[in-house]
Design a protein around this motif. Structure first.
Motif, PDB file in Angstrom:
ATOM      1  N   GLU A   1       0.858  -1.186   0.000  1.00 45.10           N
ATOM      2  CA  GLU A   1       0.000   0.000   0.000  1.00 45.10           C
ATOM      3  C   GLU A   1       0.895   1.237   0.000  1.00 45.10           C
ATOM      4  O   GLU A   1       1.409   1.629   1.041  1.00 45.10           O
ATOM      5  N   PRO A   2       1.110   1.873  -1.152  1.00 40.85           N
ATOM      6  CA  PRO A   2       1.954   3.075  -1.184  1.00 40.85           C
ATOM      7  C   PRO A   2       1.315   4.223  -0.414  1.00 40.85           C
ATOM      8  O   PRO A   2       0.109   4.464  -0.523  1.00 40.85           O
ATOM      9  N   LEU A   3       2.122   4.940   0.372  1.00 45.50           N
ATOM     10  CA  LEU A   3       1.636   6.095   1.130  1.00 45.50           C
ATOM     11  C   LEU A   3       2.206   7.408   0.616  1.00 45.50           C
ATOM     12  O   LEU A   3       1.542   8.428   0.663  1.00 45.50           O
ATOM     13  N   PHE A   4       3.463   7.399   0.159  1.00 43.65           N
ATOM     14  CA  PHE A   4       4.026   8.598  -0.450  1.00 43.65           C
ATOM     15  C   PHE A   4       5.275   8.204  -1.233  1.00 43.65           C
ATOM     16  O   PHE A   4       5.799   7.104  -1.084  1.00 43.65           O
ATOM     17  N   VAL A   5       5.718   9.123  -2.080  1.00 44.69           N
ATOM     18  CA  VAL A   5       6.930   8.916  -2.878  1.00 44.69           C
ATOM     19  C   VAL A   5       8.064   9.694  -2.228  1.00 44.69           C
ATOM     20  O   VAL A   5       7.947  10.893  -1.970  1.00 44.69           O
ATOM     21  N   ASP A   6       9.153   9.000  -1.962  1.00 41.45           N
ATOM     22  CA  ASP A   6      10.309   9.589  -1.288  1.00 41.45           C
ATOM     23  C   ASP A   6      11.419   9.860  -2.292  1.00 41.45           C
ATOM     24  O   ASP A   6      11.608   9.101  -3.253  1.00 41.45           O
ATOM     25  N   GLN A   7      12.161  10.940  -2.073  1.00 37.94           N
ATOM     26  CA  GLN A   7      13.269  11.305  -2.947  1.00 37.94           C
ATOM     27  C   GLN A   7      14.590  10.974  -2.254  1.00 37.94           C
ATOM     28  O   GLN A   7      14.841  11.428  -1.135  1.00 37.94           O
ATOM     29  N   VAL A   8      15.414  10.185  -2.899  1.00 40.25           N
ATOM     30  CA  VAL A   8      16.742   9.875  -2.369  1.00 40.25           C
ATOM     31  C   VAL A   8      17.670  11.052  -2.636  1.00 40.25           C
ATOM     32  O   VAL A   8      17.679  11.617  -3.733  1.00 40.25           O
ATOM     33  N   ARG A   9      18.449  11.439  -1.620  1.00 43.30           N
ATOM     34  CA  ARG A   9      19.379  12.554  -1.735  1.00 43.30           C
ATOM     35  C   ARG A   9      20.756  12.115  -1.232  1.00 43.30           C
ATOM     36  O   ARG A   9      20.916  11.060  -0.632  1.00 43.30           O
ATOM     37  N   ILE A  10      21.758  12.966  -1.468  1.00 39.52           N
ATOM     38  CA  ILE A  10      23.126  12.654  -1.045  1.00 39.52           C
ATOM     39  C   ILE A  10      23.515  13.563   0.115  1.00 39.52           C
ATOM     40  O   ILE A  10      23.294  14.778   0.067  1.00 39.52           O
TER      41      ILE A  10
ATOM     42  N   ASN B   1      30.773  20.951   6.834  1.00 36.36           N
ATOM     43  CA  ASN B   1      32.170  21.316   6.579  1.00 36.36           C
ATOM     44  C   ASN B   1      32.932  20.252   5.794  1.00 36.36           C
ATOM     45  O   ASN B   1      34.167  20.269   5.761  1.00 36.36           O
ATOM     46  N   HIS B   2      32.250  19.341   5.180  1.00 32.46           N
ATOM     47  CA  HIS B   2      32.894  18.399   4.259  1.00 32.46           C
ATOM     48  C   HIS B   2      33.479  19.208   3.101  1.00 32.46           C
ATOM     49  O   HIS B   2      32.892  20.223   2.686  1.00 32.46           O
ATOM     50  N   PRO B   3      34.634  18.828   2.582  1.00 29.64           N
ATOM     51  CA  PRO B   3      35.225  19.594   1.465  1.00 29.64           C
ATOM     52  C   PRO B   3      34.269  19.831   0.301  1.00 29.64           C
ATOM     53  O   PRO B   3      34.312  20.897  -0.334  1.00 29.64           O
ATOM     54  N   LEU B   4      33.392  18.876   0.016  1.00 36.45           N
ATOM     55  CA  LEU B   4      32.474  19.029  -1.107  1.00 36.45           C
ATOM     56  C   LEU B   4      31.430  20.121  -0.867  1.00 36.45           C
ATOM     57  O   LEU B   4      30.839  20.637  -1.819  1.00 36.45           O
ATOM     58  N   THR B   5      31.199  20.496   0.380  1.00 32.53           N
ATOM     59  CA  THR B   5      30.220  21.548   0.663  1.00 32.53           C
ATOM     60  C   THR B   5      30.710  22.915   0.196  1.00 32.53           C
ATOM     61  O   THR B   5      29.919  23.850   0.099  1.00 32.53           O
ATOM     62  N   ARG B   6      32.012  23.025  -0.068  1.00 36.37           N
ATOM     63  CA  ARG B   6      32.566  24.297  -0.527  1.00 36.37           C
ATOM     64  C   ARG B   6      32.604  24.387  -2.054  1.00 36.37           C
ATOM     65  O   ARG B   6      33.104  25.372  -2.616  1.00 36.37           O
ATOM     66  N   THR B   7      32.078  23.367  -2.731  1.00 32.88           N
ATOM     67  CA  THR B   7      32.024  23.387  -4.187  1.00 32.88           C
ATOM     68  C   THR B   7      30.939  24.364  -4.644  1.00 32.88           C
ATOM     69  O   THR B   7      29.781  24.244  -4.228  1.00 32.88           O
ATOM     70  N   PRO B   8      31.266  25.349  -5.453  1.00 32.57           N
ATOM     71  CA  PRO B   8      30.252  26.328  -5.872  1.00 32.57           C
ATOM     72  C   PRO B   8      29.246  25.700  -6.849  1.00 32.57           C
ATOM     73  O   PRO B   8      29.600  24.889  -7.698  1.00 32.57           O
ATOM     74  N   GLY B   9      27.990  26.100  -6.692  1.00 30.56           N
ATOM     75  CA  GLY B   9      26.957  25.641  -7.618  1.00 30.56           C
ATOM     76  C   GLY B   9      26.622  24.163  -7.443  1.00 30.56           C
ATOM     77  O   GLY B   9      26.932  23.525  -6.438  1.00 30.56           O
TER      78      GLY B   9
ATOM     79  N   ILE C   1      24.781  17.269   9.800  1.00 31.14           N
ATOM     80  CA  ILE C   1      24.796  16.647   8.478  1.00 31.14           C
ATOM     81  C   ILE C   1      24.065  17.574   7.512  1.00 31.14           C
ATOM     82  O   ILE C   1      23.058  18.198   7.870  1.00 31.14           O
ATOM     83  N   VAL C   2      24.587  17.670   6.280  1.00 33.72           N
ATOM     84  CA  VAL C   2      23.972  18.542   5.277  1.00 33.72           C
ATOM     85  C   VAL C   2      23.741  17.760   3.997  1.00 33.72           C
ATOM     86  O   VAL C   2      24.378  16.730   3.739  1.00 33.72           O
ATOM     87  N   GLU C   3      22.815  18.279   3.190  1.00 38.68           N
ATOM     88  CA  GLU C   3      22.555  17.689   1.879  1.00 38.68           C
ATOM     89  C   GLU C   3      23.432  18.374   0.842  1.00 38.68           C
ATOM     90  O   GLU C   3      23.550  19.595   0.816  1.00 38.68           O
ATOM     91  N   LEU C   4      24.059  17.575  -0.009  1.00 33.46           N
ATOM     92  CA  LEU C   4      24.873  18.129  -1.085  1.00 33.46           C
ATOM     93  C   LEU C   4      23.993  18.574  -2.242  1.00 33.46           C
ATOM     94  O   LEU C   4      22.942  17.976  -2.522  1.00 33.46           O
TER      95      LEU C   4
END
Length: 434
Positions: free
Chosen positions: A270-279, A284-292, A368-371
């Protein structure tokens, strides 16, 4: 764990179901006596004992016969389901390995709570002593009960090994149906309590990772505020193990990411909602300083902690990389344990792919942050999985309804969980699988 005596009393219901079903069908003790070749006095006594055991009257006694009342109708529904399970088990046993037994005779034998309970307990523990301890029986009593059951069935039900008893291949269907029988007995008593105005009983939920952080706990809290006598157990394990336990009635339903229907046609989703997978990664991970927006190709060589290969979140991530003509990342750590995932993310440069719901509180704290990564249609359906043909008791229906409401109306706001500290009679366990 229930006291052995409580289990024994509950299982005694099975002893009286043949008489109960006959009287319910014929509407008369006299006609029932002719149908099942029992003395009318024995039938009357059996019905009285069943009603005393259940704590309710099941029939309206009238001059022209006996009519099921509301309690009787509830018991009749479960009794038919129990009878069907036992008949299927008997038919399978009687047609296997050149065994020539009468399925009807074997069905009547299996309608004995003590024999089936010993069989299920031995299957779970693999040791006579452990089974005896659980059921309040002596080791010799367990051995004698098993010997009588195997003699009646006409074949061994267990393989004797140095490590203990293992259920034989021929006996696997009996174990499946026996566990379902005891689940029906448990639900029967819960339904009788609900008819008396008290929604209670024990519900066992298979909790997949997404629901554990907030959605399932919130539904449980709301449920216990309304019905504090309900008891909840959760099991956290791989989907395959939960699906197996759901199929035999050890758990009542699964909540989390749905699998394709064709993977197990005995289960319904029984589906209740659609979830979006994120990274996600630590603050302060080095990738968080990547522009755009971060290109997926940049993440191929990153270190990852990912769920199991056949999980819906992992499949969604692989699809995203494949659509961009990239090979999927290989994890440094593979785990579905949220505590492991959270701590590894916070204390390392690992990345993970999962639902925002699973890391909600760490994100609000800023750990924790989303990229900023475009994964495309990295979706998966979240919902409820039940066994096909199941008939949920009132307590389970109430919890399912709370989950439906939360998933429909309360996905985005993150308010504190309501306080249930003052609720009386609440029993909430975590029944964690190894």
């Amino acid at each position: 764990m229930p006291h052995p005596a409580a289990c024994a009393d509950r299982d005694d219901v099975l002893r009286y179901l043949r008489v109960f079903m006959s009287v319910a069908h014929t509407g008369s003790v006299t006609r029932s006596s002719e149908q099942i070749f029992k003395a009318a006095s024995a039938i009357t006594r059996a019905l009285t004992q069943l009603e005393e055991l259940l704590g309710v009257e099941l029939f309206e006694r009238r001059p022209r016969g006996m009519l099921l009342n509301a309690y009787g109708e509830a018991v009749h529904l479960r009794a038919r389901r129990i009878q069907a399970e036992i008949r299927q088990a008997a038919a399978t046993l009687c047609t296997g390995q050149n065994i020539r037994k009468d399925p009807d005779v074997l069905t009547q034998l299996l309608l004995s709570g003590s024999k089936l309970r010993v069989f299920v307990s031995l299957a779970n523990h693999g040791q006579l002593a452990a089974c005896g301890h659980q059921l309040g029986m002596s080791k010799s009593g367990v051995s004698m009960s098993l010997a009588r059951l195997e003699e009646s069935v006409g074949q061994p039900l267990f393989q004797r090994t140095a490590q203990g008893l293992l259920v034989s291949e021929a006996a696997e269907p009996l174990l499946l149906h026996a566990k379902r029988v005891f689940a029906e007995v448990r639900h029967m008593q819960a339904e009788l309590m609900a008819l008396q105005g008290s929604v209670e009983g024990c519900i066992t939920v298979g909790a997949l990772p997404l629901g554990r952080t907030r959605l399932l706990p919130l539904a449980i809290v709301h449920l216990l505020q309304k019905y504090p006598r309900i008891q909840i157990k959760t099991r956290e394990s791989a989907y395959e193990e939960l699906a197996r336990d759901l199929g035999c009635g050890d758990i009542d339903f699964i909540f989390g990411a749905l699998r394709p229907q064709e993977e197990n046609r005995q289960l319904i989703s029984e589906p209740l909602f659609v979830d979006q997978v994120r990274i996600f990664c630590r603050a302060n991970h080095p990738l968080t300083r990547t522009p755009g927006r971060i290109p997926l190709a940049l993440l191929q060589q990153a270190s990852w902690i990912l769920p199991r290969q056949d999980s819906p979140a992992r499949r969604a991530l692989v699809r995203s990389f494949t659509r961009h003509g990239l090979s999927a990342p290989q994890p440094s750590v593979e785990s579905g344990d949220l505590a492991v995932v959270r701590n590894l993310l916070i204390h390392s440069d690992l990345l993970t792919a999962c639902s925002p719901h699973q890391l909600r509180y760490e994100m609000e704290k800023g750990d924790i942050v989303e990229l900023n990564v475009e994964l495309g249609e990295a979706e998966r359906s979240i919902g409820i999985i039940q066994r096909s043909g199941c008939h949920p008791p009132p307590a389970m229906q109430a919890l399912l309804e709370e989950l439906r409401k939360i998933c429909a109306n309360d996905l985005l706001p993150c308010s504190p969980l309501p306080d249930i500290a003052t609720a009386r009679g609440v029993a909430l366990w975590q029944d964690r699988a190894a």
